[in-house]
Design an enzyme around this catalytic site. Structure first.
Site, PDB file in Angstrom:
ATOM      1  N   ARG A  44       0.852  -1.181   0.000  1.00  0.00           N
ATOM      2  CA  ARG A  44       0.000   0.000   0.000  1.00  0.00           C
ATOM      3  C   ARG A  44       0.896   1.242   0.000  1.00  0.00           C
ATOM      4  O   ARG A  44       1.877   1.314   0.752  1.00  0.00           O
ATOM      5  CB  ARG A  44      -0.921   0.031   1.219  1.00  0.00           C
ATOM      6  CG  ARG A  44      -2.092  -0.941   1.151  1.00  0.00           C
ATOM      7  CD  ARG A  44      -3.124  -0.537   0.088  1.00  0.00           C
ATOM      8  NE  ARG A  44      -4.253  -1.454   0.055  1.00  0.00           N
ATOM      9  CZ  ARG A  44      -4.368  -2.493  -0.769  1.00  0.00           C
ATOM     10  NH1 ARG A  44      -3.422  -2.778  -1.647  1.00  0.00           N
ATOM     11  NH2 ARG A  44      -5.442  -3.248  -0.734  1.00  0.00           N
TER      12      ARG A  44
ATOM     13  N   HIS B  74      -0.832   0.004 -10.014  1.00  0.00           N
ATOM     14  CA  HIS B  74      -1.488  -0.974  -9.130  1.00  0.00           C
ATOM     15  C   HIS B  74      -1.857  -2.246  -9.908  1.00  0.00           C
ATOM     16  O   HIS B  74      -3.041  -2.605 -10.016  1.00  0.00           O
ATOM     17  CB  HIS B  74      -2.721  -0.359  -8.460  1.00  0.00           C
ATOM     18  CG  HIS B  74      -3.096  -1.031  -7.173  1.00  0.00           C
ATOM     19  ND1 HIS B  74      -3.527  -0.357  -6.061  1.00  0.00           N
ATOM     20  CD2 HIS B  74      -3.104  -2.337  -6.811  1.00  0.00           C
ATOM     21  CE1 HIS B  74      -3.792  -1.214  -5.095  1.00  0.00           C
ATOM     22  NE2 HIS B  74      -3.534  -2.428  -5.530  1.00  0.00           N
TER      23      HIS B  74
ATOM     24  N   GLU C 175      -2.915   7.550  -4.225  1.00  0.00           N
ATOM     25  CA  GLU C 175      -3.338   6.891  -5.450  1.00  0.00           C
ATOM     26  C   GLU C 175      -4.680   7.447  -5.941  1.00  0.00           C
ATOM     27  O   GLU C 175      -5.574   7.627  -5.109  1.00  0.00           O
ATOM     28  CB  GLU C 175      -3.475   5.390  -5.142  1.00  0.00           C
ATOM     29  CG  GLU C 175      -3.082   4.507  -6.275  1.00  0.00           C
ATOM     30  CD  GLU C 175      -2.947   3.062  -5.817  1.00  0.00           C
ATOM     31  OE1 GLU C 175      -2.101   2.779  -4.945  1.00  0.00           O
ATOM     32  OE2 GLU C 175      -3.708   2.244  -6.322  1.00  0.00           O
TER      33      GLU C 175
HETATM   34  C1  8YV Z   1      -6.431  -5.433  -6.064  1.00  0.00           C
HETATM   35  C2  8YV Z   1      -4.937  -5.317  -3.995  1.00  0.00           C
HETATM   36  O1  8YV Z   1      -6.288  -5.608  -7.420  1.00  0.00           O
HETATM   37  O2  8YV Z   1      -5.863  -7.316  -3.163  1.00  0.00           O
HETATM   38  C3  8YV Z   1      -5.400  -6.211  -2.906  1.00  0.00           C
HETATM   39  O3  8YV Z   1      -5.301  -5.825  -1.721  1.00  0.00           O
HETATM   40  O4  8YV Z   1      -4.410  -4.293  -3.759  1.00  0.00           O
HETATM   41  C4  8YV Z   1      -5.102  -5.725  -5.430  1.00  0.00           C
HETATM   42  O5  8YV Z   1      -4.932  -7.087  -5.537  1.00  0.00           O
HETATM   43  C5  8YV Z   1      -6.986  -4.109  -5.867  1.00  0.00           C
HETATM   44  O6  8YV Z   1      -7.005  -3.816  -4.555  1.00  0.00           O
HETATM   45  C6  8YV Z   1      -8.399  -4.068  -6.453  1.00  0.00           C
HETATM   46  O7  8YV Z   1      -9.379  -4.167  -5.479  1.00  0.00           O
END
Ligand code: 8YV
Length: 321
Positions: free
Chosen positions: A237, A284, A266
């Site tokens: 993150r 991302h 973001e």
């Molecule tokens: C997702 C992510 O694609 O799973 C997570 O925590 O950050 C990614 O795999 C993104 O969050 C879409 O919801």
């Protein structure tokens, strides 16, 4: 049977994969709904399938009293106010495991791209300025024999460690809890303090969830404590890293480079990072394989249907399980 609202188009046909008695509504545009659009779309629903770009807080839940289940299509759920859900008896589920390998692969894509200056080489070639090979051109960093430091050693951190063995890297990790001894032995991974992680690692890769404990964990002082010439990779993150401090550490030549898939604000990226050649930036993409994204959607959907049928979900978040 009930109503389900999906906040974004997913890579599976949600309606075709659920029983006809279930009323499924999907937000029609390929962007995050605004709060008003979310409330409007989810009104009368018992479950919502959410993404990291959908803030779920007490005010939203109060505006949607029929919602009893937030099924997050992601492993991370820092967009969800868990205390607000708990206070209202709203269940939260997520999608662990199914994206571990995809995210670990992308971590390595970033790490290799930074270490071997892939982005700069590609840009040079495409610019038409490549006049021929030279022994001193775009020299990078060799990984074999170097130390990979993992901040966070859960599913994804461990999958990154497994891959590191193939590259001949030593592995140290810093985590809230110690991994089982057998796993440490199998991966030849050594648990270290946060200070030792900073001072011993040639590459640091972040695999911890965003929480009040991890927010801003990699600020100016921590980046300065990293080894000169080290690489930072973040596929967890964005707010774990202070982007202005990272840009400053790169500008003064303290770090070799950075690979980032996630950002502090973001989808914005700090302008100083956008200008740098030693930073590889991705939008991302951690879990962005067709198979992983389909499994994520199915995992969330399956739990939503189970809960609507009165069954226990398979993937409640740890705080609520
Ligand atoms: C997702 C992510 O694609 O799973 C997570 O925590 O950050 C990614 O795999 C993104 O969050 C879409 O919801």
């Amino acid at each position: 049977m009930g109503r389900l609202f999906v906040t974004r188009r997913l890579p599976i046909d949600v309606r075709a994969e659920t029983a006809p008695e279930l009323d499924v509504a999907v937000f029609g545009e390929d962007r995050a709904p605004t709060r008003a659009e979310l409330i409007d779309g989810a009104r009368g629903s018992q479950a919502i399938l959410t993404l990291v770009s959908d803030p779920v807080d007490g005010a939203l839940l109060d505006a949607l009293p029929s919602v009893r289940h937030v099924a997050q299509v992601a492993v991370g759920y820092d967009n969800v106010d868990v205390a607000a859900c708990r206070a209202r008896g709203v269940l939260v589920t997520h999608t662990p495991d199914v994206l571990t390998d995809a995210t670990a692969d992308l971590t390595w894509a970033l790490l290799l791209a930074v270490a071997r200056r892939v982005r700069e080489g590609e840009a040079l070639l495409r610019s038409g300025r490549f006049g021929g090979w030279s022994p001193t051109m775009l020299l990078g960093v060799e990984l074999a024999g170097r130390t990979l430091g993992l901040y966070g050693f859960g599913r994804i951190g461990r999958a990154v460690a497994r891959r590191a063995r193939g590259f001949g890297m030593r592995i140290v990790y810093c985590s809230r809890s110690r991994a089982p001894a057998a796993l440490e032995a199998a991966l030849e991974a050594e648990a270290v303090s946060f200070d030792a992680l900073l001072s011993r690692s040639d590459v640091i890769s972040l695999h911890a969830p965003l929480s009040e404990a991890t927010r801003g964990r990699f600020g100016a002082a921590e980046l300065a404590a990293m080894r000169p010439g080290a690489i930072l990779v973040n596929t967890s993150r964005g707010p774990l890293v202070d982007e202005a401090a990272l840009a400053a550490a790169l500008a003064r030549g303290h770090l070799f480079g950075a690979g980032l898939d996630v950002f502090e604000r973001e989808p914005e990226v700090h302008p100083a990072l956008l200008e740098r050649d030693d930073v590889v930036l991705l939008p991302h993409l951690g879990s962005a394989t067709e198979a992983a994204r389909q499994r994520m959607a199915r995992t969330a959907l399956t739990d939503a249907v189970r809960v609507l049928l009165g069954e226990a979900p398979r993937h409640p978040i740890p705080e609520l399980s």
